[in-house]
Design a protein around this motif. Structure first.
Motif, PDB file in Angstrom:
ATOM      1  N   THR A   1      37.158  31.122  42.080  1.00 27.14           N
ATOM      2  CA  THR A   1      36.789  32.464  41.599  1.00 27.14           C
ATOM      3  C   THR A   1      35.740  33.138  42.478  1.00 27.14           C
TER       4      THR A   1
ATOM      5  N   THR B   1      41.198  37.540  41.324  1.00 29.74           N
ATOM      6  CA  THR B   1      40.409  36.381  41.756  1.00 29.74           C
ATOM      7  C   THR B   1      41.390  35.311  42.236  1.00 29.74           C
TER       8      THR B   1
ATOM      9  N   ARG C   1      35.053  39.203  34.952  1.00 34.64           N
ATOM     10  CA  ARG C   1      34.590  38.445  36.132  1.00 34.64           C
ATOM     11  C   ARG C   1      33.223  38.926  36.603  1.00 34.64           C
TER      12      ARG C   1
ATOM     13  N   THR D   1      42.182  32.579  41.545  1.00 36.80           N
ATOM     14  CA  THR D   1      42.335  31.543  40.522  1.00 36.80           C
ATOM     15  C   THR D   1      43.771  31.534  40.014  1.00 36.80           C
TER      16      THR D   1
END
Ligand code: OAD
Ligand code: ZN
Length: 246
Positions: free
Chosen positions: A122, A161, A65, A163
């Motif tokens: 994100t 994150t 990330r 997500t």
């Protein structure tokens, strides 16, 4: 041409629901998943259960990330995002359903509550235990301290994150709102998705079955081209550029 026909269909429609995938953001410098050079051609996905079970999987997930941070931070809405935002401002598009996590629909002018994020976002993080939100800088500072992905300060569960990973529950509210929108529109436009990841990939057919016209815009053929009323195998920025209002 396909783009002229799309113009007619947009003019005739009362309620248009766009459904977007990673292809709408490639012109913004964000790679998609399955094209040559795409994310899943370089890295194997880390499934949710692995993230939960393994500190090293969490470390790897955060390393990936942060390696993308400059790309996400620099990305600006593209022509596709801006065209959809123009139709939204004109009152033709009530909301956008997206599989994308890059926040670019919001950046193009959609109010947050009108972006249905099926796979999350994100640009911030959340504790997977209690749901506490964390800014990415907080995670970055903790990660840089000891090279370990941090846990929540409130409940000590891992921070991830915001997500949805493979194997993770889909968000209930978003699934319900996407279902209602798909069934209420008269034009559904799938843009920049290979339409292979379910349940997200079920919405085009759901809209079609509920009576909407279905348009698919994607450079490559998709799994669902055969059920569409119009398929545009073309660059998204080129196809939607004409619908950006000045
Ligand atoms: P994919 O990478 O599977 O598909 C993106 C599609 O966009 C490809 O078919 C490309 O050909 C097309 N494309 C890329 N750039 C384009 C351009 N400029 N013009 C036209 N077409 C273009 O991405 P998604 O379908 O969004 O989920 O992937 C779906 C899900 O798989 C993601 O949300 C993510 C991923 O795994 C999870 O991780 C849960
Ligand atoms: Zn927590």
């Amino acid at each position: 041409s396909g783009v002229e026909r799309l113009g007619d269909m947009i003019a005739e429609a009362r309620v248009i629901v766009p459904f977007t995938g990673a292809g709408i953001s490639t012109e913004c410098g964000i790679p998609d998943f399955r094209s040559p050079g795409g994310i899943w051609t370089r890295n194997r996905p880390i499934p949710f259960d692995e993230f939960v079970a393994s500190q090293s999987a969490r470390d790897e997930s955060w390393r990936r990330r942060f390696a993308m941070e400059e790309v996400f931070a620099a990305a600006k809405p593209g022509r596709g995002h801006r065209a959809l935002a123009s139709l939204y401002r004109a009152g033709k598009v009530p909301a956008v359903i997206t599989q994308n996590i890059d926040n670019l629909h919001q950046a193009s002018g959609f109010a947050g509550e009108h972006v249905i994020e099926l796979h999350g976002n994100t640009t911030y993080a959340r504790c997977i235990g209690c749901g506490q939100a964390y800014p990415l800088d907080w995670v970055k500072r903790r990660f840089d301290d000891d090279g370990l992905a941090p846990n929540c300060t409130a409940c000590d569960e891992p921070v991830k994150t915001a997500t949805i990973s493979f194997g993770q529950m889909m968000p209930d509210d978003e699934m319900q709102r996407a279902t209602a929108l798909s069934q209420a529109c008269d034009l559904f436009i799938a843009i920049g998705s290979s339409l292979v990841v379910w349940p997200a990939a079920g919405f085009p057919m759901m809209a079609k079955n509920a009576g909407a016209r279905l348009v698919i815009i994607n450079r490559e053929p998709t799994e669902q081209d055969d059920i569409a009323d119009l398929v545009i195998h073309h660059d998204i920025g080129e196809a939607l550029g004409p619908f950006v209002a000045n």
